[in-house]
Design a protein around this motif. Structure first.
Motif: not given
Lengths: 491, 300
Positions: A468-469, A472, A475-477
């Protein structure tokens, strides 16, 4: 298009992305193929999975399927270690990229086409692509050895806190190099008999021929290969964890020469099983294993000392409980070395006890009991290596606060519950007769199923979060793509 | 409160591991219609041997028991042999003379010199027979179940007492597989739960929550229905039953490899997963081993 390009770049061009992909691949294979055996088979889930996925399960090919399954998972684990090494150690950018491209394409081909060949009919093109995948991983290994060459002056170190020669050769790098070189050579040690048996379409599992007093050179080679590869994967993850935690000081200086020596002697002992040295090969292996395990013990002593020291920094005279609290405050940093210690219960202890009492106890039982012990103790070691990778992964994806605690302690409790039960199950004949074993077996199975099942659920939650990240925009990635592991080594 | 509930739950699970097991639970008694004295003829010729299905030849005809030796048959033998002095009582065991194995001094090899060796334990609660100091008797209900808790010496002595012998590995495999194809199971290529008695196969003699999986009467899987439990006819091509599951079966080969003092077993058992029921799968144990999931049949 930009959306896909950015994600693709993260997943296949950054260390953390590559590790995420490999963990996800292993998780998928474990989740699906875990339903084909044990309690899932008893409950009838296996039949449903086979029918739903259209698997082609031929009874006489079970051993061959299992060998491909083990290799598929092991190649992804080796890839994860390689990503970690190339992310932690200095090396030329060309080598780093080339090694990663080769091993990524290699393990994916080995896994996808290997499993396709083994479980979904025998498409021989798939078999060829599986072998190609393994060959690419081999070449990645050779290139990694070149990249790690420790006698390149660029990699000499001056910091006297780390193990080094007088000239400045980094002994930790020598240990990485030695492990990588012996891993490549030991892969050949399996590839040769693999080709021999594969060409004749014969297959056997080592645990099924263990009691035969006479084995062929090729059979010895297979047995040696499976033992040494797992041992080398364990040695390499120990080195990786040491680098992550920034292992240094006197313990580091004592550990690295031992690690190098142990690794070389261990390999010589294992390769010796196909030479006239066979009768004494086991003794050489014990001699080699001892310094390797001592080096791991030194890492444990140093890291526990550091955790306690850092955790009690503000206290003038810390009590025992305060020290204990400091030791276990961060499960992700305590976990890897704790698991190394726990491994002595599930693997080394069992192995040594079996070796010492083999004729008096274990060879008095049916071979099937011995088979359970043999397969059980190395499955436990494999699982422990996997949990150590997950601790490091939890840290590299930035888990903090309660989530970090929950994730770390869940891995420790659940895996130790399951693997402790596995160990008792393996050794149950020591204290219970076959006729009255069922209640104990049931309880142990519940412990194993609950432990491993919830561990897989935890992994699934992490994977869903990471998926799910990826949707985004920030996102965290995006943060992970920008950071290399070497920048995050403990201070 | 939550912690107390969790702790109590955990304690209950652990205590369940120590639950006593009734070794003689009430079991259903079924007449399978099988004659334990029946023999099947296996003609000379080739067959597919082992996992790799290599063509092998047995150049002679032989006969093999259609079903494993039952508890009733073995008890009759013990009583007769006790009377004529070929079986003796030594401490906790019934023993008989065995002429010994060649010894090569190999690593892990067990020395088996001529002498008396145990056939069966006298007072093991897991046995399906009793011994009152004078005579052996079958525990009620177990008459037509396969004899278990019998060592290889015990199986060897039984067959030998009638002028028969234990099957060689090749004889056993051929009898199980037939000579036409490379089937993994005596009845064909696939296995269903009602083909054989194996671990968690859900037969009427199984309660996995307490005593686990018990033996089924010999020839139980013959296509009949027993109290609503429908079996599949699982005969081998030569009409043998129980060549897969129920009990491991001792093989007669002595030292198939120099220094290998174990004795082989084939067939899998009530206590193993279906993979061990494949015809070529080997188990082995020293000849003095006995267990509740090991039996045998003879050839002549």
């Amino acid at each position: 298009m930009e959306f896909l390009k950015a994600r693709f770049n993260y997943l296949f061009n950054s260390t953390k992305g590559l590790i995420l992909v490999a963990i996800a691949m292993i998780a998928m294979v474990t989740a699906v193929w875990g339903m084909l055996s044990g309690p899932m088979a008893e409950m009838g889930v296996r039949e449903v999975v086979i029918k739903t996925l259209g698997m082609d399960i031929v009874q006489s090919e079970r051993e061959g399927r299992i060998i491909i399954l083990y290799h598929s998972i092991a190649m992804a684990v080796v890839a994860i270690e390689v990503y970690m090494i190339t992310g932690l150690l200095a090396m030329r950018e060309f080598y780093k990229k080339a090694v990663r491209v080769l091993i990524t394409v290699g393990y994916m081909m080995a896994m996808i086409f290997g499993m396709g060949f083994a479980y979904f009919g025998h498409n021989w093109a798939f078999h060829g692509l599986y072998i190609t995948g393994l060959a690419l991983i081999f070449f990645a290994g050779v290139l990694l050895c070149v990249a790690l060459w420790p006698w390149n002056r660029e990699y000499y170190i001056t910091d006297t806190n780390y193990a080094r020669t007088k000239k400045g050769v980094d002994l930790e790098r020598v240990a990485f190099f030695t492990t990588a070189v012996t891993t490549v050579l030991s892969a050949l040690f399996g590839a040769v008999p693999g080709s021999y048996f594969g060409n004749g379409f014969e297959v056997f599992l080592a645990e099924n021929i263990i009691r035969l007093p006479e084995k062929t050179t090729m059979e010895y080679s297979v047995i040696g290969h499976l033992h040494i590869m797992l041992a080398l994967i364990a040695i390499m993850i120990t080195l990786v964890i040491g680098r992550w935690l920034n292992f240094k000081g006197a313990w580091h200086k004592a550990a690295m020469p031992l690690m190098i020596l142990g690794c070389i002697v261990l390999n010589l002992g294992v390769w010796g099983v196909v030479t006239p040295l066979e009768p004494v090969a086991h003794m050489i292996i014990y001699v080699g294993a001892t310094p390797s395990m001592l080096a791991a013990l030194f890492l444990l002593i140093w890291s526990w000392g550091k955790l306690i020291k850092d955790g009690t920094a503000g206290i003038a005279k810390p009590t025992f409980l305060q020290k204990l609290g400091a030791l276990v405050r961060d499960p992700l940093k305590f976990g890897p070395t704790w698991q190394m210690l726990f491994m002595n219960f599930t693997t080394s202890g069992v192995g040594i006890f079996m070796a010492v009492r083999l004729d008096e106890i274990f060879r008095m039982w049916p071979a099937r009991e011995e088979r359970i012990e043999l397969t059980g103790h190395w499955h436990a070691l494999s699982a422990i290596i996997a949990t150590i990778i997950l601790f490091y992964y939890g840290d590299m994806i930035g888990l903090k606060g309660k989530v970090r605690q929950l994730y770390g302690w869940a891995i420790i409790f659940l895996s130790d519950l399951a693997l402790g039960a596995v160990t008792v199950f393996e050794m149950k004949r020591l204290f219970i007769e076959e006729a009255v074993q069922q209640p104990l077996v049931n309880t142990l199975m519940y412990m194993i199923d609950i432990g491993l099942g919830l561990l897989l659920v935890l992994l699934a939650i992490v994977m869903v979060w990471r998926l799910t990240d990826l949707f985004k925009k920030k996102g965290r990635w995006t943060e992970e793509a920008a950071h290399e592991l070497a920048e995050e080594v403990s201070k | 409160m939550k912690r107390i509930v969790l702790t109590l739950g955990l304690l209950l699970v652990l205590l369940a591991a120590c639950a006593p097991v009734d070794l003689d639970p009430p079991i259903p008694v079924y007449d399978t219609g099988m004659d334990p004295e029946a023999w099947a003829r296996v003609p000379a010729g080739t067959f597919y041997h082992g996992q790799e299905a290599e063509l092998e030849e047995i150049p002679y005809d032989y006969e093999i028991m259609v079903t494993p030796v039952t508890v009733a048959q073995y008890v009759d033998f013990l009583n007769a042999a006790l009377n004529d002095g070929t079986v003796l009582l030594e401490g906790e065991y019934a023993v008989a003379f065995y002429p010994g194995d060649p010894f090569h001094g190999k690593k892990h090899e067990i020395r088996i010199d001529p002498g008396n060796y145990l056939l069966v334990p006298l007072n093991d609660p897991a046995s399906r027979f009793t011994f009152d100091g004078q005579r052996f008797a079958v525990k009620p209900g177990w008459e037509n179940h396969p004899m278990t808790n019998v060592s290889w010496f015990g199986a060897w002595a039984y067959c030998g007492s009638y002028g028969w012998r234990l099957p060689t590995e090749l004889e056993w495999e051929k009898a199980a597989r037939g000579s036409e194809d490379d089937r993994p199971f005596p009845w064909g290529y696939e296995i269903a739960r009602n083909n054989a008695n194996f671990y968690a196969s859900r037969d009427p003699f199984e309660d996995m929550s307490s005593y686990g999986s018990l033996t089924t009467p010999v020839g139980f899987y013959n296509g009949r229905a027993y109290g609503g439990y429908q079996t599949l006819d699982s005969a081998s091509p030569y009409g043998l039953y129980d060549m897969a599951g129920n009990v491991w079966q001792w093989i007669g080969d002595v030292q198939p490899q120099e220094g290998f003092s174990d004795r082989l077993m084939h067939g899998g058992s009530r206590n193993t997963y279906d993979m061990d029921l494949r015809i070529w799968v080997r188990n082995s144990a020293p000849p003095m081993y006995y267990g509740p999931a090991v039996g045998f049949r003879c050839v002549r």
